[in-house]
Design a protein around this motif. Structure first.
Motif, PDB file in Angstrom:
ATOM      1  N   ASN A  16       0.854  -1.191   0.000  1.00  0.00           N
ATOM      2  CA  ASN A  16       0.000   0.000   0.000  1.00  0.00           C
ATOM      3  C   ASN A  16       0.888   1.239   0.000  1.00  0.00           C
ATOM      4  OD1 ASN A  16      -1.860   2.019   0.394  1.00  0.00           O
ATOM      5  ND2 ASN A  16      -2.672   1.203   2.315  1.00  0.00           N
ATOM      6  N   THR A  17       0.857   1.974  -1.096  1.00  0.00           N
ATOM      7  CA  THR A  17       1.633   3.213  -1.189  1.00  0.00           C
ATOM      8  C   THR A  17       0.757   4.433  -0.918  1.00  0.00           C
ATOM      9  OG1 THR A  17       1.338   3.209  -3.596  1.00  0.00           O
ATOM     10  CG2 THR A  17       3.377   2.246  -2.735  1.00  0.00           C
ATOM     11  N   GLY A  18      -0.470   4.195  -0.493  1.00  0.00           N
ATOM     12  CA  GLY A  18      -1.379   5.271  -0.086  1.00  0.00           C
ATOM     13  C   GLY A  18      -1.522   5.266   1.424  1.00  0.00           C
ATOM     14  N   THR A  19      -2.748   5.456   1.898  1.00  0.00           N
ATOM     15  CA  THR A  19      -3.033   5.393   3.329  1.00  0.00           C
ATOM     16  C   THR A  19      -3.886   4.162   3.602  1.00  0.00           C
ATOM     17  OG1 THR A  19      -5.095   6.666   3.169  1.00  0.00           O
ATOM     18  CG2 THR A  19      -3.037   7.920   3.479  1.00  0.00           C
ATOM     19  N   TYR A  20      -4.073   3.830   4.872  1.00  0.00           N
ATOM     20  CA  TYR A  20      -4.880   2.651   5.191  1.00  0.00           C
ATOM     21  C   TYR A  20      -6.321   2.832   4.719  1.00  0.00           C
ATOM     22  CZ  TYR A  20      -6.516  -1.512   7.539  1.00  0.00           C
ATOM     23  OH  TYR A  20      -7.047  -2.755   7.788  1.00  0.00           O
ATOM     24  N   ASP A  21      -6.883   4.035   4.944  1.00  0.00           N
ATOM     25  CA  ASP A  21      -8.274   4.282   4.570  1.00  0.00           C
ATOM     26  C   ASP A  21      -8.469   4.485   3.075  1.00  0.00           C
ATOM     27  OD1 ASP A  21      -9.180   4.045   7.191  1.00  0.00           O
ATOM     28  OD2 ASP A  21      -8.734   6.152   7.620  1.00  0.00           O
ATOM     29  N   VAL A  22      -7.437   4.999   2.402  1.00  0.00           N
ATOM     30  CA  VAL A  22      -7.485   5.194   0.950  1.00  0.00           C
ATOM     31  C   VAL A  22      -6.247   4.511   0.357  1.00  0.00           C
ATOM     32  CG1 VAL A  22      -7.660   6.879  -0.929  1.00  0.00           C
ATOM     33  CG2 VAL A  22      -8.641   7.419   1.304  1.00  0.00           C
ATOM     34  N   PRO A  23      -6.298   3.179   0.281  1.00  0.00           N
ATOM     35  CA  PRO A  23      -5.109   2.455  -0.180  1.00  0.00           C
ATOM     36  C   PRO A  23      -4.841   2.638  -1.672  1.00  0.00           C
ATOM     37  CG  PRO A  23      -6.922   0.929   0.177  1.00  0.00           C
ATOM     38  CD  PRO A  23      -7.398   2.282   0.631  1.00  0.00           C
ATOM     39  N   VAL A  24      -3.572   2.636  -2.007  1.00  0.00           N
ATOM     40  CA  VAL A  24      -3.123   2.576  -3.394  1.00  0.00           C
ATOM     41  C   VAL A  24      -2.271   1.312  -3.476  1.00  0.00           C
ATOM     42  CG1 VAL A  24      -1.769   3.680  -5.212  1.00  0.00           C
ATOM     43  CG2 VAL A  24      -3.122   5.094  -3.629  1.00  0.00           C
ATOM     44  N   TRP A  25      -2.826   0.259  -4.042  1.00  0.00           N
ATOM     45  CA  TRP A  25      -2.148  -1.026  -4.067  1.00  0.00           C
ATOM     46  C   TRP A  25      -1.199  -1.097  -5.243  1.00  0.00           C
ATOM     47  CZ3 TRP A  25      -2.129  -3.222   0.293  1.00  0.00           C
ATOM     48  CH2 TRP A  25      -3.223  -3.134   1.142  1.00  0.00           C
ATOM     49  N   THR A  26       0.069  -1.323  -4.934  1.00  0.00           N
ATOM     50  CA  THR A  26       1.126  -1.398  -5.933  1.00  0.00           C
ATOM     51  C   THR A  26       1.703  -2.804  -5.913  1.00  0.00           C
ATOM     52  OG1 THR A  26       1.628   0.943  -5.549  1.00  0.00           O
ATOM     53  CG2 THR A  26       3.309  -0.370  -6.680  1.00  0.00           C
ATOM     54  N   GLN A  27       1.608  -3.495  -7.032  1.00  0.00           N
ATOM     55  CA  GLN A  27       2.111  -4.860  -7.113  1.00  0.00           C
ATOM     56  C   GLN A  27       3.632  -4.874  -6.999  1.00  0.00           C
ATOM     57  OE1 GLN A  27       1.092  -6.942 -10.730  1.00  0.00           O
ATOM     58  NE2 GLN A  27       2.254  -8.757 -10.153  1.00  0.00           N
ATOM     59  N   VAL A  28       4.152  -5.841  -6.253  1.00  0.00           N
ATOM     60  CA  VAL A  28       5.593  -6.084  -6.192  1.00  0.00           C
ATOM     61  C   VAL A  28       5.893  -7.065  -7.322  1.00  0.00           C
ATOM     62  CG1 VAL A  28       7.515  -6.896  -4.795  1.00  0.00           C
ATOM     63  CG2 VAL A  28       5.593  -5.714  -3.696  1.00  0.00           C
ATOM     64  N   LYS A  29       6.529  -6.573  -8.373  1.00  0.00           N
ATOM     65  CA  LYS A  29       6.787  -7.397  -9.555  1.00  0.00           C
ATOM     66  C   LYS A  29       8.122  -8.126  -9.437  1.00  0.00           C
ATOM     67  CE  LYS A  29       3.840  -4.808 -12.598  1.00  0.00           C
ATOM     68  NZ  LYS A  29       3.701  -4.086 -13.838  1.00  0.00           N
ATOM     69  N   GLY A  30       8.313  -9.095 -10.300  1.00  0.00           N
ATOM     70  CA  GLY A  30       9.561  -9.839 -10.342  1.00  0.00           C
ATOM     71  C   GLY A  30       9.660 -10.956  -9.326  1.00  0.00           C
ATOM     72  N   MET A  31       8.568 -11.270  -8.643  1.00  0.00           N
ATOM     73  CA  MET A  31       8.584 -12.296  -7.594  1.00  0.00           C
ATOM     74  C   MET A  31       8.783 -13.683  -8.203  1.00  0.00           C
ATOM     75  SD  MET A  31       7.762 -10.740  -4.592  1.00  0.00           S
ATOM     76  CE  MET A  31       6.970 -11.992  -3.646  1.00  0.00           C
ATOM     77  N   THR A  32       9.616 -14.494  -7.545  1.00  0.00           N
ATOM     78  CA  THR A  32       9.815 -15.884  -7.954  1.00  0.00           C
ATOM     79  C   THR A  32       9.487 -16.862  -6.832  1.00  0.00           C
ATOM     80  OG1 THR A  32      12.161 -15.778  -7.363  1.00  0.00           O
ATOM     81  CG2 THR A  32      11.584 -15.292  -9.657  1.00  0.00           C
ATOM     82  N   THR A  33       9.456 -16.389  -5.585  1.00  0.00           N
ATOM     83  CA  THR A  33       9.152 -17.245  -4.442  1.00  0.00           C
ATOM     84  C   THR A  33       8.398 -16.437  -3.395  1.00  0.00           C
ATOM     85  OG1 THR A  33      11.187 -18.516  -4.756  1.00  0.00           O
ATOM     86  CG2 THR A  33      10.139 -18.692  -2.609  1.00  0.00           C
ATOM     87  N   ILE A  34       7.353 -17.030  -2.853  1.00  0.00           N
ATOM     88  CA  ILE A  34       6.681 -16.460  -1.682  1.00  0.00           C
ATOM     89  C   ILE A  34       6.356 -17.633  -0.757  1.00  0.00           C
ATOM     90  CG2 ILE A  34       4.415 -16.493  -2.791  1.00  0.00           C
ATOM     91  CD1 ILE A  34       3.747 -13.943  -1.148  1.00  0.00           C
ATOM     92  N   LYS A  35       6.815 -17.543   0.485  1.00  0.00           N
ATOM     93  CA  LYS A  35       6.600 -18.629   1.440  1.00  0.00           C
ATOM     94  C   LYS A  35       5.990 -18.034   2.701  1.00  0.00           C
ATOM     95  CE  LYS A  35       8.896 -22.057   4.266  1.00  0.00           C
ATOM     96  NZ  LYS A  35      10.147 -22.420   4.895  1.00  0.00           N
TER      97      LYS A  35
END
Length: 160
Positions: A16-35
């Motif tokens: 979230n690159t905005g605020t909690y009440d007005v979120p701006v969701w920005t995808q984290v690109k380039g991911m190869t693993t999430i655990k």
């Protein structure tokens, strides 16, 4: 009923690159693993009434995400380095101490599975480098700050 395995590639992480009440969701690109890891703290709950059998009670849980990927940049700008905005938000938080280092994230599956969560996290960023023939790595651990919230309904992909 026939069953099929879920594909790990269907996870997405947004910061979230905005605020909690007005979120701006920005995808984290380039991911190869999430655990995702959930650790439990147990205390002995045994007593004299148990007939000699022991008992444990969960008294606390902690969650974290361990993530890896490849560092990304804007491919259309060959003169000035412009980092992937999602990766840069993680890196920026990973260089701070205290309140500013806690960020709001959401992570979810893009295949219709109900696995979708939102929460505040601390960031432990792992640096770059690698062999001469390698690609720049991007790795970090997000440590949950309290309870994560289930996201319902499922996040709309056009928000990311």
């Amino acid at each position: 009923m026939a069953t099929r395995s879920l594909l790990a590639k269907d996870w997405q992480l947004d910061v979230n690159t905005g605020t909690y009440d007005v979120p701006v969701w920005t995808q984290v690109k380039g991911m190869t693993t999430i655990k995702e890891t959930i650790e439990s703290t147990k205390e002995d709950d045994s007593d004299f009434d148990s007939g000699g059998w022991g008992s444990d009670q969960i008294t606390q849980r902690k969650w974290r995400l361990e993530c890896e990927g490849k560092r990304k940049r804007d491919a259309d700008n060959l003169v000035t380095f412009v980092a992937d905005p999602g990766q840069q938000a993680i890196l920026d938080a990973g260089n701070l101490v205290g309140v500013g280092s806690n960020i709001d994230i959401r992570y979810y599956r893009k295949d219709g599975s109900p696995d979708a969560w939102r929460g505040y996290v601390t960031v432990e960023y792992g640096g770059g480098g690698g062999p001469v023939t390698g690609l720049e790595p991007f790795n970090f651990t997000l440590g949950g700050q309290g309870e994560r919230a289930a996201l319902t309904p499922f996040p709309e992909l056009e928000d990311a």
